[in-house]
Design an enzyme around this catalytic site. Sequence first.
Site, PDB file in Angstrom:
ATOM      1  N   GLY A  81      14.788 -18.126  -1.335  1.00  0.00           N
ATOM      2  CA  GLY A  81      13.585 -17.700  -2.042  1.00  0.00           C
ATOM      3  C   GLY A  81      13.770 -17.774  -3.549  1.00  0.00           C
ATOM      4  O   GLY A  81      13.932 -16.732  -4.211  1.00  0.00           O
ATOM      5  N   SER A 112      11.970 -20.728  -5.720  1.00  0.00           N
ATOM      6  CA  SER A 112      10.755 -21.275  -6.327  1.00  0.00           C
ATOM      7  C   SER A 112       9.530 -20.406  -6.060  1.00  0.00           C
ATOM      8  O   SER A 112       9.406 -19.778  -5.001  1.00  0.00           O
ATOM      9  CB  SER A 112      10.481 -22.682  -5.807  1.00  0.00           C
ATOM     10  OG  SER A 112      11.482 -23.578  -6.229  1.00  0.00           O
ATOM     11  N   GLU A 161      24.196 -26.164  -3.847  1.00  0.00           N
ATOM     12  CA  GLU A 161      23.071 -26.889  -3.255  1.00  0.00           C
ATOM     13  C   GLU A 161      23.067 -28.355  -3.664  1.00  0.00           C
ATOM     14  O   GLU A 161      22.751 -29.240  -2.852  1.00  0.00           O
ATOM     15  CB  GLU A 161      21.760 -26.214  -3.679  1.00  0.00           C
ATOM     16  CG  GLU A 161      20.515 -26.904  -3.153  1.00  0.00           C
ATOM     17  CD  GLU A 161      19.237 -26.202  -3.574  1.00  0.00           C
ATOM     18  OE1 GLU A 161      18.154 -26.717  -3.248  1.00  0.00           O
ATOM     19  OE2 GLU A 161      19.314 -25.136  -4.228  1.00  0.00           O
ATOM     20  N   GLU A 169      13.817 -35.326 -12.495  1.00  0.00           N
ATOM     21  CA  GLU A 169      13.646 -35.212 -13.945  1.00  0.00           C
ATOM     22  C   GLU A 169      14.500 -34.089 -14.520  1.00  0.00           C
ATOM     23  O   GLU A 169      15.159 -34.244 -15.564  1.00  0.00           O
ATOM     24  CB  GLU A 169      12.161 -34.979 -14.270  1.00  0.00           C
ATOM     25  CG  GLU A 169      11.248 -36.163 -13.993  1.00  0.00           C
ATOM     26  CD  GLU A 169      10.956 -36.364 -12.507  1.00  0.00           C
ATOM     27  OE1 GLU A 169      10.487 -37.450 -12.138  1.00  0.00           O
ATOM     28  OE2 GLU A 169      11.206 -35.421 -11.697  1.00  0.00           O
TER      29      GLU A 169
END
Length: 402
Positions: free
Chosen positions: A133, A135, A250, A385
């Site tokens: 949890g 974003s 991650e 990006e």
Amino acid sequence: MSEAQHINEDRLRTEVRAWLTVNAPGDPGFILPQSMLAVATREQFDFLRDWQRRVYDAGYVGADWPREYGGRGMAAGTQRIIDQEMGRAGVPFMINAIGLSWAGPTIMRFGTEAQKRRFIPPLLRGDEIWCQGFSEPEAGSDLASLRTRARRDGDDYVIDGHKVWTTLAHFADYMILLARTDPDAPKHAGISYFLAPMKVPGVTVQPLIKMTGEGGFNQEIFSGVRIPRDALLGQEGQGWEIAVATLSFERGASEGSAGSSAGAVDAVGSVVAMARGLQRDGKSVLDDSVVRDRLATFAIEEYAMRYSVSRARIPPLVQDRPLALPLMRKLVSSEFNQRLSEFACELQGYAAVLWVDDPAAIDSAEWQRTFLNSFGVTIGGGTSEILRNILGERVLGLPKSR
């Protein structure tokens, strides 16, 4: 590496291959998700959790994690070898990937002894499933702008807020949750990190359907959710530091996973195998020199990525820019897979418009699924990006972006 270590590695690889020969699951009779991002149905979930439990019970999950937390306590690097063999065999991924690769390593680094003993063993076997949890609808790339609040109330924290793009939330027992505990502090300093239970009053999980028609992603509404005080990981206000460590796991920039979430290691070989059966103007598509050239380029890239992982562990080979390879790993692999799957669809010609329910679909439309799913991978875990900005700032020393 000594000869003895070589012999041990060979023995381990032989052992794992022999076990997989006997125990690799067959066709379940329904479509399996390609990754944890696409686990939509209960039968998919149950099949994959049963598989993780079997692999754990055989000793091949958490192999180099400490025995006191449910691991096998073997030498560092053992799990990496096991994962390589799992990838070569093309067996299903570990369903609890977020727990094994992100939540677990983070708890091992920052958790109390009680938290490690409570959460790590069931995480390894897949008895408790984890989601992430981080974003929020208005805090994705700028994660530090998150608005979910955690307010102390006696022996509890009360959570109110909204999370989104949450893989496996519809099956998860726990969430690694970022929430703001000090609204008056600078935005990076006021965040705390929680090991939050999901199956408690006030948590609403709403599935999000992707363009493939599959589920997997979700959004969650937290309304007056009470979690115990000992769900806090680290200290109040330490959340950003811990979150950065989680993101490092991650994105593959830090090692520590207890089990593989990766698929087959020879993706280019799979495209070649598919192409052998394709015709264009009465000839095999592999007779086309342009096709062969592009496949050769993809193969070179794939080998480069594979050996860059090994190179990153040899300090003299990366002493000029030690962070470069770890920080670029997720960016390069996700964009490579997107380009490769798009090319695989190109090779199919008109058949690329066929979907999984069409008997004429080539390879059951696996490459179409891979291509469409690839867009979520280039967004999740930091957009391409954002990762380019990180490389520019931390590796090339460019000014920070605003």
